[in-house]
Motif scaffolding. Structure first.
Motif, PDB file in Angstrom:
ATOM      1  N   TYR A 229       1.026  -1.336   0.178  1.00  0.00           N
ATOM      2  CA  TYR A 229       0.058   0.029  -0.023  1.00  0.00           C
ATOM      3  C   TYR A 229       0.992   1.296  -0.125  1.00  0.00           C
ATOM      4  N   PHE A 230       0.343   2.356  -0.565  1.00  0.00           N
ATOM      5  CA  PHE A 230       1.210   3.402  -0.621  1.00  0.00           C
ATOM      6  C   PHE A 230       0.702   4.394   0.394  1.00  0.00           C
ATOM      7  N   PHE A 231       1.469   5.229   1.021  1.00  0.00           N
ATOM      8  CA  PHE A 231       1.135   6.278   2.117  1.00  0.00           C
ATOM      9  C   PHE A 231       2.198   7.484   2.061  1.00  0.00           C
ATOM     10  N   ARG A 232       1.761   8.630   2.351  1.00  0.00           N
ATOM     11  CA  ARG A 232       2.607   9.852   2.498  1.00  0.00           C
ATOM     12  C   ARG A 232       2.284  10.488   3.949  1.00  0.00           C
ATOM     13  N   VAL A 233       3.243  11.158   4.216  1.00  0.00           N
ATOM     14  CA  VAL A 233       3.317  11.773   5.418  1.00  0.00           C
ATOM     15  C   VAL A 233       3.682  13.563   5.357  1.00  0.00           C
ATOM     16  N   VAL A 271      -3.238   8.031   3.155  1.00  0.00           N
ATOM     17  CA  VAL A 271      -3.048   6.259   2.749  1.00  0.00           C
ATOM     18  C   VAL A 271      -3.951   6.258   1.424  1.00  0.00           C
ATOM     19  N   ASP A 272      -3.542   5.173   0.720  1.00  0.00           N
ATOM     20  CA  ASP A 272      -4.384   4.672  -0.476  1.00  0.00           C
ATOM     21  C   ASP A 272      -5.658   4.063   0.632  1.00  0.00           C
ATOM     22  N   VAL A 280      -3.172   0.357   8.544  1.00  0.00           N
ATOM     23  CA  VAL A 280      -3.550   1.774   8.935  1.00  0.00           C
ATOM     24  C   VAL A 280      -3.229   1.845  10.339  1.00  0.00           C
ATOM     25  N   ASP A 281      -3.488   0.874  11.126  1.00  0.00           N
ATOM     26  CA  ASP A 281      -3.260   1.067  12.613  1.00  0.00           C
ATOM     27  C   ASP A 281      -1.890   1.256  12.957  1.00  0.00           C
ATOM     28  N   LEU A 294      -6.095  11.446   9.737  1.00  0.00           N
ATOM     29  CA  LEU A 294      -5.787  10.289   8.673  1.00  0.00           C
ATOM     30  C   LEU A 294      -6.594  10.758   7.354  1.00  0.00           C
ATOM     31  N   TYR A 295      -6.410  10.716   6.248  1.00  0.00           N
ATOM     32  CA  TYR A 295      -7.091  11.077   4.942  1.00  0.00           C
ATOM     33  C   TYR A 295      -6.774   9.961   3.975  1.00  0.00           C
TER      34      TYR A 295
END
Length: 728
Positions: A229-233, A271-272, A280-281, A294-295
């Motif tokens: 999964y992709f995520f960005r901060v 997050v995707d 996610v957790d 969280l978006y």
């Protein structure tokens, strides 16, 4: 109707107003009339703006909540309420942006031979090429980081794009988690060779993270990749430093920059939308992220990288190219034309000859920055009669002809002073490097006034002449930055008026010494005289209106949020003053509210160029006064920054500024008008009414003026040209 007094309901929340501004930017992307690659650009700007908003404004509100600050905003909202409002307002905008990307931008680009492909859409030859690309270029750059009892959760850098990887050990069967950072050193949109496409000569691109994600097995040999999964901060990026306690401000800023990179708390996790709850957790726990931060995003993260697509060489998908003109007064003052022989020596005149004849007003990007500001500083650097050059530097481009000129001037033995503002947000690193380079070349470098950010844009040149020493000056609304001068609208005044020159000498002494100048002859300087004089001029219009002398105020700026200025404008409106405002961004004033602001109109111009110029015009009972400069009507500009506004006293130049304000206020193509509830709508246009697009008219006006010795300096010419325009 009785006048309405000030209350929370009479102000618009500044965060809400900023989001509305960014919504207007997004509207440019969503507008099918906007050229296709420009749609991509506006979508990228929307995302880039949002990143900064979270790093600064959201971060500040979260800090207030954590510190227990319960001070209410002007409109009566607590920090927590504002954070909840921000999320509620942003959610539909993010959905609109992703829907546009997926259902309009990508398909329409494909119709114009630009394919933005998912990895699953690649043909066999393209997949083979991306595998080779990964192995030969990407693989060695990547650093997979395991997360387990022996490997703590890694630090995730600000604005980084990452892949959360779930793997299964082939021997033990245990499930593990790892993080792979998508490198910023490589292009986000990877161009695939044209000859590999089955659709003929098309530009095909695929996202770098998809190439990495589909080659993860090479990063984790001996395991099975079960999911990714992709995520960005986004992190708090505001600087914290104790300026009053710092012995060396440059070192203090450097230390704060290191702290910002390594310690800024997470204020947003994207997050995707398909990311599993367990992952996610794990991310939220590992980075101490709260649910409201969280978006879940339905599409690619970090669409600010859409800027890469705008490099496609298809002029028909962009706005027509614009190149500014040489300002007519300076056409015979170009050293480059003299050097290449296109200007005979006997026709050449220096910029100082031109300015001595009268003030010169330039408007970028319609007037070339290189042919005006850079030419002025270059000639000052090389002129043997110039004794000193002093200027303020707030944001510089990576390559700067101005810095080159200052170094050259220092080598020639001139007194050169550069005030480099180290606290220019997100340009701190760049400015530190420039400051050091200038110091090495012998330029005197100072960092501003203790406790204040120096935001003013001024240059002073001291020249020895037959009649004695004369001071030449440039005072502008924008940075000494050739890159931004191509797409920011900014005004600049060149003058050698003695009182303005003496004011600038004293202002620079204020920068470099311990003196605290309390009075200036002509300039309005913050934090000394600007606020008081602005409020006094607004109140003067109120008195004119009460005396039946027709009070009138026109102003153009980036933001209007100062409560005292807003209250003074409300009182002016209630007295009958006609108030017309062009405010590009935040505006906490409510326009057109019965009994409060009946006589106030607010418009916002969004177009190909970013409106950045500031103009303040006061009718003054038939004897108008007009100022230009670096300050907005914000508390920070009036009280916590060093700013400078100059009067424009030449009647013809004042008329040009009056015509410019009229042009913006008459725009019915790119202008948004504030409603009484604080929302905005495009300025309505009657079916039989000609379209008036201020920026396009200005482009045409400047083009039409090419070759004229003295282009239209009067309002009549520019306004009549406005009325002749057809639909745009």
């Amino acid at each position: 109707m009785a006048a309405v007094g000030p209350s929370p309901s009479t102000f618009i929340n500044r965060e809400r107003s900023w989001i509305q501004f960014n919504q207007r930017v997004l509207a440019q992307a969503l507008n099918p009339q906007t050229p296709l690659l420009e749609q991509a650009k506006f979508s990228a700007i929307f995302s880039n703006n949002l990143d900064e908003f979270f790093m600064v404004r959201v971060a500040s509100l979260k800090s207030q909540v954590e510190a227990g600050v319960d001070q209410l905003s002007l409109d009566g909202r607590s920090p927590l309420q504002q954070l909840l409002d921000i999320r509620e307002q942003l959610t539909p905008l993010l959905q609109q942006q992703q829907h546009h990307y997926k259902h309009y931008l990508v398909p329409t680009l494909r119709d114009h031979t630009v394919e933005v492909l998912k990895y699953t859409e690649l043909n066999d030859r393209q997949r083979h090429w991306t595998t080779h690309y990964f192995q030969s270029l990407v693989f060695a750059v990547l650093t997979p980081l395991a997360v387990d009892s022996a490997h703590p959760f890694p630090f995730i850098s600000n604005l980084s794009l990452n892949i959360a990887v779930l793997i299964k050990d082939s021997e033990t069967g245990s499930h593990q988690f790892a993080r792979v950072k998508v490198p910023r050193s490589l292009p986000r949109f990877v161009d695939i060779p044209v000859e590999l496409s089955e659709l003929g000569p098309v530009r095909s691109v695929v996202l770098l993270e998809e190439i990495i994600a589909n080659n993860l097995d090479m990063l984790f040999p001996g395991t099975m990749v079960t999911d990714h999964y992709f995520f960005r901060v986004t992190r708090d990026a505001d600087l914290e430093y104790l300026e009053l306690e710092a012995d060396d401000l440059l070192q203090a800023i450097e230390a704060s920059l290191r702290k910002r990179r390594l310690e800024g708390r997470v204020v947003r996790l994207e997050v995707d939308e398909h990311m599993s709850p367990g992952v996610v957790d794990q991310l939220m726990e590992g980075m101490d992220v709260e649910e409201e931060d969280l978006y879940r995003i339905r599409g690619p993260l970090g669409l600010d990288d859409l800027f890469h697509l705008t490099t496609t060489h298809q002029p028909q998908l962009r706005y027509p190219p614009h190149r500014g003109r040489l300002p007519p007064p300076f056409r015979r003052a170009q050293k480059s034309l003299l050097a290449d022989g296109s200007l005979p020596q006997e026709e050449f005149e220096s910029v100082f000859d031109v300015i001595r004849r009268g003030d010169v007003l330039v408007y970028h990007p319609y007037d070339l920055f290189a042919g005006s500001v850079e030419e002025f500083i270059n000639q000052a650097a090389d002129d043997p009669d110039v004794l000193a050059i002093k200027l303020t530097l707030y944001r510089l481009s990576k390559e700067s002809a101005i810095v080159d000129a200052l170094e050259r001037a220092s080598e020639h033995g001139k007194q050169v002073l550069a005030l480099v503002e180290l606290k220019a947000r997100f340009d701190e690193d760049n400015n530190i490097q420039w400051a050091r380079q200038l110091e090495r070349s012998g330029v005197h470098v100072v960092y501003g006034v203790l406790g204040y950010k120096t935001h003013t844009k001024v240059t002073l040149v001291v020249r020895k002449e037959r009649q004695g020493v004369r001071i030449y000056a440039h005072i502008g609304t924008g940075n000494y930055n050739v890159k931004t001068s191509r797409f920011y609208t900014d005004l600049g005044l060149f003058t050698c008026r003695p009182m303005i020159g003496r004011d600038l000498v004293e202002l620079f002494n204020y920068f470099t010494g311990y003196g605290k100048q309390q009075r200036f002859r002509k300039l309005l300087v913050a934090p000394v005289t600007l606020r008081d004089r602005m409020e006094a001029m607004i109140k003067r219009e109120t008195k004119h209106a009460k005396a039946q002398r027709g009070g009138h105020i026109r102003a153009k700026m980036n933001s209007l949020v100062d409560p005292s200025i807003i209250q003074a404008l409300y009182e002016a409106s209630q007295a009958g003053v006609r108030v017309e405002l062009v405010v590009r961004g935040m505006c906490s004033l409510r326009a057109g509210v019965p009994g409060l602001s009946d006589n106030i109109r607010v418009v916002s111009i969004i177009g190909p160029f970013l409106e950045h110029s500031r103009i303040f015009w006061f009718g003054n009972g038939g004897t108008p006064e007009v100022y230009i400069g670096s300050a907005d009507w914000m508390t920070r500009n009036l009280d916590r920054r060093v700013e400078c506004l100059t009067p424009v006293e030449d009647p013809l130049l004042r008329q040009r500024l009056e015509a410019l304000l009229s042009l913006y206020l008459q725009d019915n193509c790119g202008a948004w008008e504030m409603e009484t509830d604080g929302s905005y709508r495009l300025v309505p246009r009657r079916r039989d009414e000609a379209g008036r697009n201020a920026q396009l008219i200005l482009i045409r006006h400047w083009q039409a003026a090419q070759g004229k010795a003295n282009p239209s300096d009067t309002s009549d010419t520019m306004v009549s040209e406005t009325d002749r325009q057809g639909d745009n």
